[in-house]
Write a protein that holds these residues in place. Structure first.
Motif, short mmCIF file in Angstrom:
data_model
loop_
_atom_site.label_atom_id
_atom_site.label_comp_id
_atom_site.label_asym_id
_atom_site.label_seq_id
_atom_site.Cartn_x
_atom_site.Cartn_y
_atom_site.Cartn_z
N SER A 1 0.73 -1.23 -0.32
CA SER A 1 -0.11 0.28 -0.10
C SER A 1 0.92 1.64 -0.08
O SER A 1 1.47 0.94 0.35
CB SER A 1 -0.81 -0.07 1.03
OG SER A 1 -0.48 0.09 2.33
N LYS A 2 0.58 2.50 0.17
CA LYS A 2 1.44 3.95 -0.51
C LYS A 2 2.27 4.42 1.00
O LYS A 2 1.19 3.91 2.26
CB LYS A 2 -0.11 4.84 -0.42
CG LYS A 2 0.86 5.68 -0.91
CD LYS A 2 -0.59 7.38 -1.20
CE LYS A 2 0.56 8.38 -1.48
NZ LYS A 2 -1.26 9.08 -2.01
N GLY A 3 3.31 4.42 0.67
CA GLY A 3 3.74 5.25 2.18
C GLY A 3 4.13 3.78 3.13
O GLY A 3 5.29 4.19 3.04
N ASP A 4 4.18 2.52 2.15
CA ASP A 4 5.37 1.63 2.59
C ASP A 4 6.54 1.99 1.89
O ASP A 4 7.59 1.97 0.67
CB ASP A 4 4.64 0.16 1.31
CG ASP A 4 3.55 -0.31 2.73
OD1 ASP A 4 2.70 0.12 3.13
OD2 ASP A 4 3.05 -1.61 1.38
N ILE B 1 7.05 3.28 -1.46
CA ILE B 1 5.32 3.17 -2.05
C ILE B 1 5.52 4.32 -2.42
O ILE B 1 4.26 4.93 -1.62
CB ILE B 1 4.89 2.39 -2.20
CG1 ILE B 1 4.99 0.37 -2.54
CG2 ILE B 1 3.46 2.85 -2.83
CD1 ILE B 1 4.63 -0.38 -1.94
N ILE B 2 4.68 5.34 -3.66
CA ILE B 2 4.47 6.77 -3.69
C ILE B 2 3.35 6.51 -3.68
O ILE B 2 2.32 7.17 -3.80
CB ILE B 2 5.47 7.95 -5.04
CG1 ILE B 2 5.86 7.59 -4.57
CG2 ILE B 2 4.33 8.76 -5.26
CD1 ILE B 2 6.53 8.02 -3.44
N ASP B 3 2.37 5.18 -5.06
CA ASP B 3 0.88 4.92 -5.57
C ASP B 3 1.42 3.63 -6.10
O ASP B 3 1.60 3.17 -6.17
CB ASP B 3 0.50 6.20 -6.57
CG ASP B 3 -0.77 5.99 -6.28
OD1 ASP B 3 -1.64 5.75 -6.18
OD2 ASP B 3 -1.07 6.52 -8.12
N TYR B 4 -0.44 3.16 -5.81
CA TYR B 4 -0.48 2.15 -5.78
C TYR B 4 -1.95 2.13 -6.81
O TYR B 4 -3.08 2.29 -5.75
CB TYR B 4 -1.22 1.43 -4.43
CG TYR B 4 -1.09 -0.01 -4.76
CD1 TYR B 4 -0.27 -1.44 -4.45
CD2 TYR B 4 -2.40 -0.82 -5.21
CE1 TYR B 4 -0.69 -2.83 -4.49
CE2 TYR B 4 -2.29 -2.27 -5.87
CZ TYR B 4 -1.47 -2.94 -5.32
OH TYR B 4 -2.00 -4.40 -5.60
N ILE C 1 2.91 -0.81 -9.17
CA ILE C 1 3.03 0.10 -8.13
C ILE C 1 3.92 1.54 -8.42
O ILE C 1 5.29 0.72 -8.79
CB ILE C 1 3.33 -1.43 -7.29
CG1 ILE C 1 2.22 -2.11 -7.13
CG2 ILE C 1 4.16 -0.40 -5.87
CD1 ILE C 1 2.45 -3.16 -6.49
N GLU D 1 9.06 5.16 -5.88
CA GLU D 1 10.71 6.11 -5.58
C GLU D 1 11.88 5.34 -4.85
O GLU D 1 11.52 5.21 -3.35
CB GLU D 1 9.90 7.26 -4.80
CG GLU D 1 11.25 8.03 -4.36
CD GLU D 1 10.40 10.06 -4.53
OE1 GLU D 1 9.82 10.85 -5.06
OE2 GLU D 1 10.42 10.14 -2.96
N ARG E 1 11.66 7.72 -10.01
CA ARG E 1 10.58 6.80 -10.26
C ARG E 1 9.93 5.81 -10.93
O ARG E 1 10.30 6.21 -11.83
CB ARG E 1 9.60 7.79 -9.43
CG ARG E 1 9.75 8.58 -8.20
CD ARG E 1 7.85 9.55 -8.17
NE ARG E 1 8.35 10.52 -6.84
CZ ARG E 1 7.12 11.08 -6.60
NH1 ARG E 1 5.71 11.23 -7.59
NH2 ARG E 1 6.73 12.10 -5.59
N TYR F 1 7.11 2.99 -12.57
CA TYR F 1 5.99 1.34 -11.48
C TYR F 1 6.92 0.24 -11.83
O TYR F 1 7.49 -0.11 -12.58
CB TYR F 1 5.16 1.57 -12.52
CG TYR F 1 4.48 2.79 -12.28
CD1 TYR F 1 2.93 3.21 -11.89
CD2 TYR F 1 3.84 3.89 -13.05
CE1 TYR F 1 2.23 4.22 -11.34
CE2 TYR F 1 3.50 5.34 -13.33
CZ TYR F 1 2.68 4.81 -11.98
OH TYR F 1 1.64 6.18 -11.95
#
Length: 249
Positions: free
Chosen positions: A8-11, A23-26, A32, A35, A43, A45
Protein backbone atom coordinates in the motif's frame (compact mmCIF):
# COMPACT_ATOMS: atom_id res chain seq x y z
CA UNK A 1 -14.76 -9.78 -1.47
CA UNK A 2 -11.90 -8.02 -3.19
CA UNK A 3 -8.45 -9.28 -2.29
CA UNK A 4 -6.53 -6.89 -0.07
CA UNK A 5 -3.38 -5.64 -1.81
CA UNK A 6 -0.09 -6.92 -0.37
CA UNK A 7 1.38 -3.44 -0.61
CA UNK A 8 0.00 0.00 0.00
CA UNK A 9 0.97 3.65 -0.37
CA UNK A 10 3.67 4.73 2.06
CA UNK A 11 5.20 1.26 2.51
CA UNK A 12 8.98 1.30 3.05
CA UNK A 13 10.97 -1.06 0.78
CA UNK A 14 14.50 -2.42 0.34
CA UNK A 15 15.53 -4.28 -2.80
CA UNK A 16 18.08 -7.10 -3.02
CA UNK A 17 20.90 -4.59 -3.60
CA UNK A 18 20.15 -2.68 -0.42
CA UNK A 19 18.45 0.28 -2.12
CA UNK A 20 15.82 1.94 0.05
CA UNK A 21 12.51 3.06 -1.49
CA UNK A 22 8.93 3.96 -0.71
CA UNK A 23 5.64 3.27 -2.47
CA UNK A 24 4.24 6.53 -3.81
CA UNK A 25 1.07 5.16 -5.38
CA UNK A 26 -0.72 1.83 -5.77
CA UNK A 27 -2.95 1.39 -8.84
CA UNK A 28 -3.03 -2.41 -8.88
CA UNK A 29 -0.64 -5.33 -8.37
CA UNK A 30 0.94 -4.77 -11.79
CA UNK A 31 1.40 -1.03 -11.42
CA UNK A 32 2.97 0.18 -8.19
CA UNK A 33 4.80 3.50 -8.25
CA UNK A 34 8.06 3.32 -6.30
CA UNK A 35 10.48 6.14 -5.43
CA UNK A 36 14.07 5.34 -4.46
CA UNK A 37 15.31 7.25 -1.44
CA UNK A 38 18.67 8.48 -2.75
CA UNK A 39 19.80 11.83 -4.19
CA UNK A 40 18.22 11.05 -7.57
CA UNK A 41 14.74 10.22 -6.21
CA UNK A 42 14.04 8.07 -9.27
CA UNK A 43 10.47 6.86 -9.73
CA UNK A 44 9.20 3.89 -11.72
CA UNK A 45 6.22 1.54 -11.80
CA UNK A 46 6.89 -2.05 -10.74
CA UNK A 47 4.84 -5.22 -10.31
CA UNK A 48 4.07 -6.55 -6.84
CA UNK A 49 5.92 -9.78 -7.67
CA UNK A 50 9.17 -7.90 -8.41
CA UNK A 51 8.84 -5.88 -5.22
CA UNK A 52 8.14 -8.99 -3.17
CA UNK A 53 11.25 -10.73 -4.59
CA UNK A 54 13.38 -7.60 -4.19
CA UNK A 55 14.28 -7.42 -7.88
CA UNK A 56 12.96 -3.92 -8.52
CA UNK A 57 16.11 -2.25 -9.83
CA UNK A 58 17.41 1.24 -9.17
CA UNK A 59 19.20 2.43 -12.37
CA UNK A 60 21.05 5.05 -10.32
CA UNK A 61 22.79 2.52 -8.08
CA UNK A 62 26.59 2.87 -8.65
CA UNK A 63 27.61 -0.55 -9.95
CA UNK A 64 30.73 0.32 -11.99
CA UNK A 65 33.76 0.74 -9.72
CA UNK A 66 31.23 1.90 -7.08
CA UNK A 67 30.94 5.19 -8.99
CA UNK A 68 29.23 4.77 -12.37
CA UNK A 69 25.56 3.95 -12.86
CA UNK A 70 23.34 3.15 -15.84
CA UNK A 71 20.82 5.97 -15.36
CA UNK A 72 17.41 6.27 -16.98
CA UNK A 73 17.36 6.65 -20.75
CA UNK A 74 17.57 5.04 -24.18
CA UNK A 75 21.17 3.78 -24.03
CA UNK A 76 21.65 0.12 -23.15
CA UNK A 77 24.64 -1.96 -22.13
CA UNK A 78 24.08 -4.45 -24.95
CA UNK A 79 23.20 -4.24 -28.65
CA UNK A 80 21.53 -7.29 -30.22
CA UNK A 81 22.65 -9.35 -27.25
CA UNK A 82 26.29 -8.28 -27.55
CA UNK A 83 28.15 -5.93 -25.21
CA UNK A 84 27.84 -2.33 -26.38
CA UNK A 85 31.19 -0.71 -27.30
CA UNK A 86 30.15 2.62 -25.75
CA UNK A 87 29.50 0.89 -22.44
CA UNK A 88 32.89 -0.84 -22.66
CA UNK A 89 34.62 2.51 -23.21
CA UNK A 90 32.66 4.09 -20.36
CA UNK A 91 33.32 1.31 -17.84
CA UNK A 92 36.99 1.16 -18.87
CA UNK A 93 37.31 4.83 -17.95
CA UNK A 94 36.20 4.03 -14.38
CA UNK A 95 38.51 1.03 -14.18
CA UNK A 96 41.51 3.22 -14.98
CA UNK A 97 40.54 5.91 -12.48
CA UNK A 98 39.04 4.03 -9.55
CA UNK A 99 40.00 0.37 -9.64
CA UNK A 100 43.18 -0.36 -7.68
CA UNK A 101 44.89 -3.43 -9.08
CA UNK A 102 47.67 -3.18 -6.53
CA UNK A 103 50.20 -3.03 -9.37
CA UNK A 104 51.69 -0.70 -11.95
CA UNK A 105 49.15 -1.07 -14.78
CA UNK A 106 47.10 2.00 -13.88
CA UNK A 107 49.73 3.91 -11.92
CA UNK A 108 49.57 6.94 -14.24
CA UNK A 109 45.80 7.28 -13.61
CA UNK A 110 45.88 7.29 -9.80
CA UNK A 111 45.01 10.97 -9.48
CA UNK A 112 42.53 10.98 -12.37
CA UNK A 113 38.78 11.27 -11.92
CA UNK A 114 35.57 11.23 -13.91
CA UNK A 115 33.31 14.30 -14.00
CA UNK A 116 30.09 13.79 -12.06
CA UNK A 117 27.99 14.20 -15.22
CA UNK A 118 29.73 11.18 -16.70
CA UNK A 119 28.98 8.99 -13.70
CA UNK A 120 25.66 8.59 -15.53
CA UNK A 121 26.10 6.28 -18.55
CA UNK A 122 23.24 8.01 -20.36
CA UNK A 123 25.10 11.34 -20.33
CA UNK A 124 28.33 9.76 -21.52
CA UNK A 125 26.59 7.88 -24.34
CA UNK A 126 24.82 11.08 -25.46
CA UNK A 127 28.20 12.83 -25.71
CA UNK A 128 29.87 9.86 -27.39
CA UNK A 129 27.30 9.65 -30.18
CA UNK A 130 27.65 13.37 -30.87
CA UNK A 131 31.38 13.00 -31.49
CA UNK A 132 32.65 12.77 -35.07
CA UNK A 133 33.72 9.23 -36.08
CA UNK A 134 32.04 7.77 -32.98
CA UNK A 135 31.24 4.59 -34.91
CA UNK A 136 34.84 3.89 -36.00
CA UNK A 137 36.06 2.14 -32.87
CA UNK A 138 38.17 5.10 -31.73
CA UNK A 139 39.84 5.46 -28.33
CA UNK A 140 38.70 7.86 -25.64
CA UNK A 141 41.50 10.39 -25.05
CA UNK A 142 41.80 12.91 -22.21
CA UNK A 143 45.24 14.43 -22.95
CA UNK A 144 45.20 15.90 -26.45
CA UNK A 145 42.77 18.78 -25.90
CA UNK A 146 44.03 19.82 -22.45
CA UNK A 147 47.68 19.38 -21.47
CA UNK A 148 48.26 17.58 -18.20
CA UNK A 149 44.56 16.89 -17.87
CA UNK A 150 43.44 14.57 -15.06
CA UNK A 151 39.67 14.85 -15.55
CA UNK A 152 37.49 12.82 -17.91
CA UNK A 153 34.70 15.13 -19.05
CA UNK A 154 32.78 16.32 -22.12
CA UNK A 155 34.97 19.44 -22.32
CA UNK A 156 38.34 17.72 -21.97
CA UNK A 157 37.95 14.46 -23.90
CA UNK A 158 37.84 13.44 -27.54
CA UNK A 159 37.79 10.34 -29.73
CA UNK A 160 40.89 9.45 -31.73
CA UNK A 161 42.09 6.48 -33.80
CA UNK A 162 44.03 3.95 -31.68
CA UNK A 163 47.09 4.41 -33.93
CA UNK A 164 47.08 8.16 -33.22
CA UNK A 165 46.59 7.60 -29.52
CA UNK A 166 49.65 5.34 -29.49
CA UNK A 167 51.68 7.73 -31.65
CA UNK A 168 51.09 10.76 -29.44
CA UNK A 169 52.48 8.81 -26.50
CA UNK A 170 51.76 11.40 -23.80
CA UNK A 171 52.94 10.58 -20.31
CA UNK A 172 52.16 12.32 -17.02
CA UNK A 173 55.35 12.54 -14.97
CA UNK A 174 55.02 15.25 -12.30
CA UNK A 175 57.97 13.84 -10.33
CA UNK A 176 60.43 13.94 -13.23
CA UNK A 177 63.71 15.58 -12.18
CA UNK A 178 64.32 17.16 -15.58
CA UNK A 179 62.13 18.63 -18.30
CA UNK A 180 60.22 16.33 -20.66
CA UNK A 181 62.52 14.58 -23.12
CA UNK A 182 65.66 15.48 -21.16
CA UNK A 183 68.07 13.41 -19.08
CA UNK A 184 71.51 14.03 -17.64
CA UNK A 185 74.45 11.93 -18.78
CA UNK A 186 76.44 11.77 -15.52
CA UNK A 187 79.61 10.63 -17.24
CA UNK A 188 79.78 13.49 -19.75
CA UNK A 189 77.87 16.06 -17.73
CA UNK A 190 75.80 16.80 -20.84
CA UNK A 191 72.03 17.01 -21.04
CA UNK A 192 70.73 14.60 -23.68
CA UNK A 193 67.40 15.14 -25.37
CA UNK A 194 65.30 12.61 -27.27
CA UNK A 195 61.78 12.20 -28.57
CA UNK A 196 59.48 9.25 -29.14
CA UNK A 197 58.01 9.24 -32.66
CA UNK A 198 55.80 6.54 -34.16
CA UNK A 199 56.81 4.14 -31.39
CA UNK A 200 60.56 4.69 -31.73
CA UNK A 201 63.01 6.78 -29.75
CA UNK A 202 65.02 9.43 -31.65
CA UNK A 203 68.16 11.05 -30.23
CA UNK A 204 68.17 14.84 -30.65
CA UNK A 205 71.57 15.76 -29.25
CA UNK A 206 73.69 16.63 -26.21
CA UNK A 207 73.65 20.08 -24.64
CA UNK A 208 75.57 22.03 -22.02
CA UNK A 209 72.47 22.90 -20.00
CA UNK A 210 68.96 21.63 -19.40
CA UNK A 211 67.32 24.67 -21.01
CA UNK A 212 68.96 24.06 -24.39
CA UNK A 213 68.14 20.38 -24.28
CA UNK A 214 64.53 21.17 -23.40
CA UNK A 215 64.25 23.70 -26.24
CA UNK A 216 65.40 21.06 -28.72
CA UNK A 217 62.77 18.65 -27.43
CA UNK A 218 59.99 21.25 -27.55
CA UNK A 219 60.82 22.16 -31.14
CA UNK A 220 60.91 18.50 -32.20
CA UNK A 221 57.68 17.76 -30.33
CA UNK A 222 55.80 20.60 -32.04
CA UNK A 223 57.02 19.45 -35.45
CA UNK A 224 56.01 15.87 -34.69
CA UNK A 225 52.52 16.90 -33.55
CA UNK A 226 52.03 18.94 -36.71
CA UNK A 227 53.10 15.94 -38.73
CA UNK A 228 50.50 13.81 -36.93
CA UNK A 229 47.86 16.49 -37.50
CA UNK A 230 48.42 16.35 -41.26
CA UNK A 231 48.52 12.54 -41.36
CA UNK A 232 45.21 12.24 -39.49
CA UNK A 233 43.54 15.40 -40.83
CA UNK A 234 40.66 13.54 -42.47
CA UNK A 235 40.31 10.99 -39.68
CA UNK A 236 39.79 13.23 -36.66
CA UNK A 237 37.47 16.05 -35.63
CA UNK A 238 38.43 19.69 -36.18
CA UNK A 239 39.09 20.18 -32.45
CA UNK A 240 41.58 17.30 -32.44
CA UNK A 241 43.30 18.52 -35.60
CA UNK A 242 43.63 22.05 -34.20
CA UNK A 243 44.97 20.78 -30.87
CA UNK A 244 47.65 18.74 -32.64
CA UNK A 245 48.61 21.38 -35.19
CA UNK A 246 48.86 24.15 -32.58
CA UNK A 247 50.49 22.00 -29.95
CA UNK A 248 52.22 23.69 -27.02
CA UNK A 249 54.46 21.68 -24.70
Amino acid sequence: MARKPSFSKGDFLINNKGCEAVIIDYLDSSKILVEFLDEHRFRRYFEARDIREGVFKNPFLPTVSKVGYLGDGIHKTKTNGKPCRIHKVWSGMFTRCYYDLGGERYKSYRDCEVHKDWHNFQNFADWYKMEKFYDKGYDLDKDILVKGNRLYSAETCCLVPPSLNNSVGLRHNPKGRYAAGVRLDKRSGKFNSSISKFGKEYYLGAWDNESEASDSYIYAKKEYMRELAMIYKDKVSDKVFNALFNWEV
